[in-house]
Design a protein around this motif. Structure first.
Motif, PDB file in Angstrom:
ATOM      1  N   SER A 165      -1.113  65.846  25.751  1.00 58.63           N
ATOM      2  CA  SER A 165      -0.703  66.002  27.146  1.00 58.63           C
ATOM      3  C   SER A 165      -1.257  64.878  28.015  1.00 58.63           C
ATOM      4  N   LEU A 166      -2.524  64.548  27.823  1.00 56.33           N
ATOM      5  CA  LEU A 166      -3.118  63.450  28.585  1.00 56.33           C
ATOM      6  C   LEU A 166      -2.445  62.118  28.242  1.00 56.33           C
ATOM      7  N   GLY A 167      -2.060  61.980  26.977  1.00 54.58           N
ATOM      8  CA  GLY A 167      -1.332  60.783  26.586  1.00 54.58           C
ATOM      9  C   GLY A 167       0.017  60.686  27.283  1.00 54.58           C
ATOM     10  N   GLU A 168       0.688  61.831  27.453  1.00 55.98           N
ATOM     11  CA  GLU A 168       1.946  61.836  28.182  1.00 55.98           C
ATOM     12  C   GLU A 168       1.729  61.492  29.658  1.00 55.98           C
ATOM     13  N   ASP A 169       0.643  62.011  30.226  1.00 62.08           N
ATOM     14  CA  ASP A 169       0.315  61.659  31.610  1.00 62.08           C
ATOM     15  C   ASP A 169       0.132  60.144  31.759  1.00 62.08           C
ATOM     16  N   ALA A 170      -0.597  59.561  30.807  1.00 62.20           N
ATOM     17  CA  ALA A 170      -0.834  58.120  30.855  1.00 62.20           C
ATOM     18  C   ALA A 170       0.459  57.340  30.645  1.00 62.20           C
ATOM     19  N   MET A 171       1.329  57.834  29.744  1.00 58.33           N
ATOM     20  CA  MET A 171       2.612  57.165  29.511  1.00 58.33           C
ATOM     21  C   MET A 171       3.474  57.193  30.765  1.00 58.33           C
ATOM     22  N   PHE A 172       3.491  58.339  31.427  1.00 61.40           N
ATOM     23  CA  PHE A 172       4.270  58.439  32.665  1.00 61.40           C
ATOM     24  C   PHE A 172       3.735  57.479  33.727  1.00 61.40           C
ATOM     25  N   ALA A 173       2.424  57.484  33.932  1.00 59.21           N
ATOM     26  CA  ALA A 173       1.832  56.629  34.960  1.00 59.21           C
ATOM     27  C   ALA A 173       2.074  55.157  34.651  1.00 59.21           C
ATOM     28  N   GLY A 174       1.868  54.768  33.392  1.00 57.82           N
ATOM     29  CA  GLY A 174       2.089  53.376  33.019  1.00 57.82           C
ATOM     30  C   GLY A 174       3.551  52.978  33.106  1.00 57.82           C
ATOM     31  N   GLY A 175       4.432  53.880  32.667  1.00 59.45           N
ATOM     32  CA  GLY A 175       5.857  53.578  32.727  1.00 59.45           C
ATOM     33  C   GLY A 175       6.365  53.452  34.147  1.00 59.45           C
ATOM     34  N   LEU A 176       5.906  54.330  35.033  1.00 58.20           N
ATOM     35  CA  LEU A 176       6.347  54.261  36.425  1.00 58.20           C
ATOM     36  C   LEU A 176       5.817  53.000  37.099  1.00 58.20           C
ATOM     37  N   TRP A 177       4.567  52.654  36.807  1.00 57.63           N
ATOM     38  CA  TRP A 177       4.017  51.410  37.361  1.00 57.63           C
ATOM     39  C   TRP A 177       4.828  50.210  36.889  1.00 57.63           C
ATOM     40  N   LEU A 178       5.175  50.187  35.610  1.00 59.78           N
ATOM     41  CA  LEU A 178       5.952  49.074  35.067  1.00 59.78           C
ATOM     42  C   LEU A 178       7.342  49.040  35.681  1.00 59.78           C
ATOM     43  N   LEU A 179       7.936  50.209  35.886  1.00 60.03           N
ATOM     44  CA  LEU A 179       9.262  50.273  36.497  1.00 60.03           C
ATOM     45  C   LEU A 179       9.259  49.682  37.900  1.00 60.03           C
ATOM     46  N   LEU A 180       8.223  49.966  38.662  1.00 58.58           N
ATOM     47  CA  LEU A 180       8.179  49.537  40.054  1.00 58.58           C
ATOM     48  C   LEU A 180       7.697  48.103  40.233  1.00 58.58           C
ATOM     49  N   THR A 181       7.011  47.549  39.227  1.00 57.08           N
ATOM     50  CA  THR A 181       6.456  46.204  39.376  1.00 57.08           C
ATOM     51  C   THR A 181       7.128  45.175  38.479  1.00 57.08           C
ATOM     52  N   GLU A 182       7.504  45.571  37.276  1.00 51.09           N
ATOM     53  CA  GLU A 182       8.136  44.657  36.324  1.00 51.09           C
ATOM     54  C   GLU A 182       9.335  45.343  35.679  1.00 51.09           C
ATOM     55  N   PRO A 183      10.443  45.496  36.414  1.00 57.71           N
ATOM     56  CA  PRO A 183      11.578  46.260  35.892  1.00 57.71           C
ATOM     57  C   PRO A 183      12.188  45.699  34.615  1.00 57.71           C
ATOM     58  N   LEU A 184      12.158  44.388  34.429  1.00 58.51           N
ATOM     59  CA  LEU A 184      12.717  43.829  33.204  1.00 58.51           C
ATOM     60  C   LEU A 184      11.887  44.239  31.995  1.00 58.51           C
ATOM     61  N   TRP A 185      10.567  44.170  32.113  1.00 64.26           N
ATOM     62  CA  TRP A 185       9.713  44.600  31.009  1.00 64.26           C
ATOM     63  C   TRP A 185       9.854  46.098  30.766  1.00 64.26           C
ATOM     64  N   PHE A 186      10.060  46.852  31.843  1.00 62.89           N
ATOM     65  CA  PHE A 186      10.286  48.286  31.661  1.00 62.89           C
ATOM     66  C   PHE A 186      11.558  48.524  30.863  1.00 62.89           C
ATOM     67  N   ALA A 187      12.617  47.775  31.167  1.00 62.70           N
ATOM     68  CA  ALA A 187      13.879  47.952  30.449  1.00 62.70           C
ATOM     69  C   ALA A 187      13.700  47.697  28.954  1.00 62.70           C
ATOM     70  N   LEU A 188      12.942  46.656  28.622  1.00 62.79           N
ATOM     71  CA  LEU A 188      12.688  46.367  27.210  1.00 62.79           C
ATOM     72  C   LEU A 188      11.851  47.470  26.563  1.00 62.79           C
ATOM     73  N   ALA A 189      10.833  47.960  27.280  1.00 64.87           N
ATOM     74  CA  ALA A 189      10.006  49.036  26.757  1.00 64.87           C
ATOM     75  C   ALA A 189      10.810  50.316  26.600  1.00 64.87           C
ATOM     76  N   LEU A 190      11.765  50.548  27.491  1.00 59.10           N
ATOM     77  CA  LEU A 190      12.594  51.746  27.412  1.00 59.10           C
ATOM     78  C   LEU A 190      13.457  51.730  26.161  1.00 59.10           C
ATOM     79  N   VAL A 191      13.984  50.575  25.816  1.00 59.74           N
ATOM     80  CA  VAL A 191      14.770  50.471  24.586  1.00 59.74           C
ATOM     81  C   VAL A 191      13.921  50.834  23.374  1.00 59.74           C
ATOM     82  N   LEU A 192      12.697  50.323  23.325  1.00 60.89           N
ATOM     83  CA  LEU A 192      11.793  50.650  22.222  1.00 60.89           C
ATOM     84  C   LEU A 192      11.479  52.136  22.207  1.00 60.89           C
ATOM     85  N   PHE A 193      11.223  52.709  23.380  1.00 59.08           N
ATOM     86  CA  PHE A 193      10.934  54.146  23.459  1.00 59.08           C
ATOM     87  C   PHE A 193      12.109  54.961  22.937  1.00 59.08           C
TER      88      PHE A 193
END
Length: 221
Positions: A165-193
């Motif tokens: 559960s804590l890992g999911e919390d960290a994934m959400f926080a990191g993913g949202l930060w990446l989405l708002l600051t580096e959307p291109l890197w988020f898109a690549l990470a989303l494909v991997l996810f």
């Protein structure tokens, strides 16, 4: 400057490489944002709603499309209460699977609605496409999360559930930060996810099929 322009201008400044395949940077940025909100809805819906609303109300962020409604006081209060409730419910194995089961009917349509709201100024056709994208990503993320947690919850010790559960919390926080600051890197990470989530769903489905497969009795002569 209107809300969509302010948002896309910010994204283009943070990630000028987002203009790929001939797509205009504003539409590409909004598409990544819609996909990201769909993904986050399947993982931590109430945290997502609260964070977006807080950014819009107190963080000086102009939310695009119809997302401005998330800054309403009552929505912030309700999402904050539900965020705290989900945080603790997610740590209890006996409650977590029940919570996930009930939220199958909440996270997926909410992901579709939030993604469509991103395109609130882009026309009905684009909104429908965004809703399909957001709902699909919310469904995939939710199914992968709920299936994995259901398997982990069978463990009698609580440590693995809390750690996951804590890992999911960290994934959400990191993913949202990446989405708002580096959307291109988020898109690549989303494909991997999505690739990993698809593999996980297949493995879980095979595991369930083996559990419920009728056992053959001993051969008779």
């Amino acid at each position: 400057m209107d809300a969509p322009s302010a948002w896309t201008a910010t994204l283009s400044e943070l990630s000028p490489l987002l203009d790929w395949s001939g797509l205009p940077v504003d539409l590409a940025s909004l598409a990544v944002l819609a996909a990201g909100l769909g993904w986050a809805s399947g993982l931590r819906l109430y945290a997502l709603v609260f964070v977006l609303g807080a950014l819009g109300r107190w963080g000086g962020v102009q939310l695009p499309g119809g997302l401005e409604v998330l800054t309403h006081g009552w929505i912030l209060v309700l999402s904050g209460v539900l965020l705290a409730t989900e945080f603790f419910a997610d740590k209890l194995p006996w409650l977590d699977s029940l919570w996930d089961g009930l939220h199958t009917f909440i996270r997926i349509p909410a992901g579709a609605a939030l993604a469509a709201a991103v395109m609130g100024d882009q026309g009905a056709g684009v909104q429908v496409a965004a809703a399909l994208l957001g709902g699909s990503l919310a469904a995939g993320t939710h199914l992968a999360k709920a299936g994995a947690r259901a398997a982990i919850n069978t463990s009698p010790e609580p440590v693995s559930n809390v750690a996951t559960s804590l890992g999911e919390d960290a994934m959400f926080a990191g993913g949202l930060w990446l989405l708002l600051t580096e959307p291109l890197w988020f898109a690549l990470a989303l494909v991997l996810f999505l690739l990993l989530a698809a593999a996980l769903i297949v493995l879980l489905w095979r595991f369930v099929k083996r559990i419920f497969r009728p056992r053959q009795g001993p051969a008779t002569t």
